[in-house]
Write an enzyme that holds these catalytic residues in place. Structure first.
Site, PDB file in Angstrom:
ATOM      1  N   CYS A 255       0.817  -1.186   0.000  1.00  0.00           N
ATOM      2  CA  CYS A 255       0.000   0.000   0.000  1.00  0.00           C
ATOM      3  C   CYS A 255       0.858   1.245   0.000  1.00  0.00           C
ATOM      4  O   CYS A 255       0.382   2.339  -0.297  1.00  0.00           O
ATOM      5  CB  CYS A 255      -0.893  -0.101   1.205  1.00  0.00           C
ATOM      6  SG  CYS A 255      -1.605   1.385   1.691  1.00  0.00           S
TER       7      CYS A 255
ATOM      8  N   CYS B  27      -5.120   2.358   7.431  1.00  0.00           N
ATOM      9  CA  CYS B  27      -4.311   3.455   7.974  1.00  0.00           C
ATOM     10  C   CYS B  27      -4.406   3.459   9.497  1.00  0.00           C
ATOM     11  O   CYS B  27      -3.411   3.716  10.186  1.00  0.00           O
ATOM     12  CB  CYS B  27      -4.794   4.799   7.443  1.00  0.00           C
ATOM     13  SG  CYS B  27      -4.511   5.012   5.682  1.00  0.00           S
TER      14      CYS B  27
END
Lengths: 402, 298
Positions: B35, B106
């Site tokens: 990512c 996140c």
């Protein structure tokens, strides 16, 4: 301040002249082109004119080679599936690993269905190896599909030469020219290209209209069967207003071709130089000496693209990024990875794509806006110190990766 | 573009506590290579009290990664290490008024950085036990690795089963093709699985047709119903919902759906899942209904 739109490879504003051309076809000339009465025949005439306008931009030999579809993706799917259906003894597709998802996702699915797909690799500048390409052309190949120009970097593939090589071996050749049409001159009648996809909304026509060019004599199987529209090659009532709009947009693109390749190119070069000269640790990606005149893709090392876009957006500048986080996938752009751009730079790529509407003043504003944004994000980055990138950044910050 | 909350935007545009922390004594570096997000969390811990006096971050990542990092530093300051360790990734997301499902990782990265930094301070080695795959179900933020693990662990064979165990596919249903592909992959990696295992791996199948030898008393029945509800509550609570038994009337079990569960578009799926478990546990056909469907006393 007026926002600045530099994302024309994503989509373009519909030209006001295109809108004007379209409007009567919603109200006054609403008829079905297939009808005998006057309501229909007016529309029929307009479609014929639009077809010839598209034909002129593509340099096609016959207007019947133009098939109107709903979008570039439909044209791509139609082309490849047609080649496989029409030649059941051929089971292989050759493409490249930097194509648009309209081709790549279809090819991944074809592989699951048992077809063989060869994806040509590209070098650091996004160029294919013609020797590798030649070595793959054999009599089980149904079709070669290669994009004319890359949507992310603007890099142009030698499709005319590739089509010659394919034709010499009796292999069909398709090109996804969605980014190229209207930006660089195309003259299909003097090439061996059998099929070409274009999409209206990339050249100031509306969304929802596309074209598949199909060379006369090329074996074909329709994707959509039904009515006799488009000579039975693409059933479904014609999207007449949008077809008329696309015709007008093609005519305008012809008129502006020179401007695109001089003035737009000059502004693009100015923008790119202006940014690269002010900021360290950034570089233009792709084959910069052989690309579309409107596209600049810059990798900013050690920062991530979404942050750049959000800060650009805050000051009214619209671009796009090859970072993972802007796409919803976890991977950064497949185009950047195919070119071997390191992750720390691939995630920080920003594409600026201009149109004939951009002005010098806008470009100056962008050149001034980008450096502080990059500096602001680098201050947050673990790969960066106040003296520039950490010495040996990969060693200075080596996180435990999930 | 993502629909970020105002709080996420605010923390991205004006991040708190960014940049190096000179006298940090606990540092956690974590990231996800796919990512492209990576985070360094720096803590200054008071050794006598274990209180986090200061926290800074440096993040290579998207807007929500920076906002999550900023939020995390604000959340841990002033807490003891043990208090800080109770912060879950959901807490970080809640602090920011929510994150899009694609961006929940996140907040996970934030929590991992916290664990890593505290382990670093304590002189321990932190190892990551969680692998993240491509996001499959966008409605419930379930990734491919999680789905694959659950399929393998439970010998699942159908999309419906996967939805029942993971919630993936229970929303808009657009990911069913993706789930089918994972099922097919697991099956091809483990030939035989699925064809031979159901009778052994799935006790519900052989048991269900057998009626219980003795009819349950109402007390026994309610105890079993309560046990089923208890077993599903942690899952619902994770999404800020809850469930309680309202009443049992014959074959109809009425429940109160609370918190996020009430009015959730997934209400029917939640009740369906509970009903399935009830039927398996009680060995009889019952219907689970929301309390709003209870007949009003005349």
């Amino acid at each position: 301040m007026k926002p600045i739109y530099l994302d024309n490879n994503a989509t373009t504003r519909v030209d006001p002249a295109v809108v004007d051309a379209m409007l009567p076809f919603f109200t006054e000339h609403f008829g079905n082109a297939s009808s005998i009465h006057a309501f229909g025949s007016e529309v029929g005439k307009a479609l014929k004119k639009a077809r010839s306008q598209v034909q002129a931009l593509l340099g096609a030999e016959h207007d019947s080679e133009i098939i109107f579809t709903s979008c570039g993706t439909e044209s791509d799917s139609t082309a490849i599936l047609s080649a496989l259906k029409a030649q059941p003894d051929r089971n292989t597709v050759i493409t490249t690993n930097v194509e648009h998802p309209a081709i790549l996702t279809l090819c991944d699915w074809l592989e699951k269905e048992g077809y063989i797909v060869h994806k040509l690799k590209v070098d650091k500048k996004g160029r294919i190896d013609m020797d590798e390409y030649k070595s793959l052309l054999h009599d089980r190949v149904a079709i070669v599909s290669a994009m004319w120009a890359n949507n992310e970097t603007g890099t142009i593939f030698p499709v005319v030469e590739m089509a010659e090589l394919a034709a010499a071996k009796g292999i069909m050749f398709h090109t996804d020219a969605v980014q190229a049409v209207g930006k660089i001159p195309i003259d299909l009648k003097n090439t061996k290209i059998d099929m070409l996809s274009l999409s209206g909304h990339k050249l100031h026509a509306p969304k929802g209209i596309g074209v598949l060019y199909l060379r006369r004599g090329c074996r074909f199987r329709p994707l959509l069967r039904g009515g006799h529209q488009e000579r039975g090659r693409r059933a479904g009532t014609e999207n007449s207003a949008s077809i008329v709009g696309l015709g007008m947009a093609c005519e305008l693109a012809m008129q502006k071709m020179e401007f695109e390749n001089t003035e737009v190119r000059r502004l693009r070069d100015k923008l790119e130089k202006g940014i690269l000269n002010q900021i360290t640790h950034c570089f233009a990606t792709g084959d910069v000496s052989n690309r579309l005149p409107n596209t600049s893709n810059i990798a900013f090392e050690y920062i991530e693209g979404e942050g750049i876009l959000m800060l650009l957006n805050k000051v009214g500048i619209a671009g796009s990024s090859g970072s993972a986080c802007t796409s919803g996938s976890l991977e950064p752009s497949h185009v950047m990875r195919a070119m071997g751009i390191p992750y720390t730079a691939a995630h920080g790529t920003i594409r600026f794509s201009l149109s004939v509407y951009n002005t010098e003043e806008e470009i100056d504003r962008v050149i001034a806006a980008v450096p502080p944004i990059v500096a602001q994000l680098r201050k947050l980055s673990p790969y960066w110190t106040d003296k520039g990138p950490a010495t040996n950044p990969e060693a200075a910050f080596a996180p435990t990766y999930a | 573009m993502w629909e970020y909350s105002d709080k996420v935007r605010e923390h991205f545009f004006q991040p708190r506590n960014s940049g190096p922390l000179e006298d940090a004594n606990g540092i956690g570096d974590v990231g996800s290579i796919q990512c492209g997000d990576a985070l360094r969390l720096m803590l200054k811990v008071e050794p006598e009290t274990d209180v986090i006096l200061d926290a800074h971050f440096q993040t290579f990542g998207c807007g929500s990664a920076i906002a999550s990092s900023s939020a995390l530093t604000e959340m841990v300051k002033g807490k003891t290490l043990d208090e800080a360790l109770t912060i879950s990734n959901q807490d970080i997301a809640d602090f920011l008024d929510g994150l899009p499902p694609e961006k929940m990782h996140c907040s996970v990265m934030g929590r991992e950085a916290l664990q890593a930094a505290i382990a670093n301070y304590r002189g321990e080695v932190w190892s990551d036990d969680h692998e993240e795959g491509a996001l499959i179900c966008k409605c419930f933020a379930i990734d491919a690795v999680m789905i694959e693990d659950v399929i393998k662990a439970n010998g699942l064979n159908t999309v419906e089963e996967v939805t029942f165990y993971t919630k993936a596919g229970g929303g808009c249903a657009a990911c069913h093709e993706g789930i089918e592909e994972i099922l097919a992959k697991v099956k091809s990696d483990n030939p035989g699985m699925g064809e031979t295992s159901p009778p052994a791996a799935c006790p519900a199948t052989p048991e269900a047709p057998k009626p219980p030898t003795k009819k349950l008393s109402i007390v026994e029945k309610i105890a079993k119903i309560q046990a089923v509800l208890e077993s599903v509550r942690p899952m619902l609570q994770r999404d800020h919902g809850d469930v309680e038994l309202a009443d049992v009337q014959g074959k109809k079990i009425y429940v109160h759906l609370k918190g996020a569960c009430s009015g959730c578009m997934m209400e029917a799926a939640t009740l369906g899942g509970i009903q399935q478990k009830m039927i398996e546990t009680l060995g009889e056909l019952v219907q689970v209904l929301p309390s709003s469907h209870m007949p009003v006393e005349a």
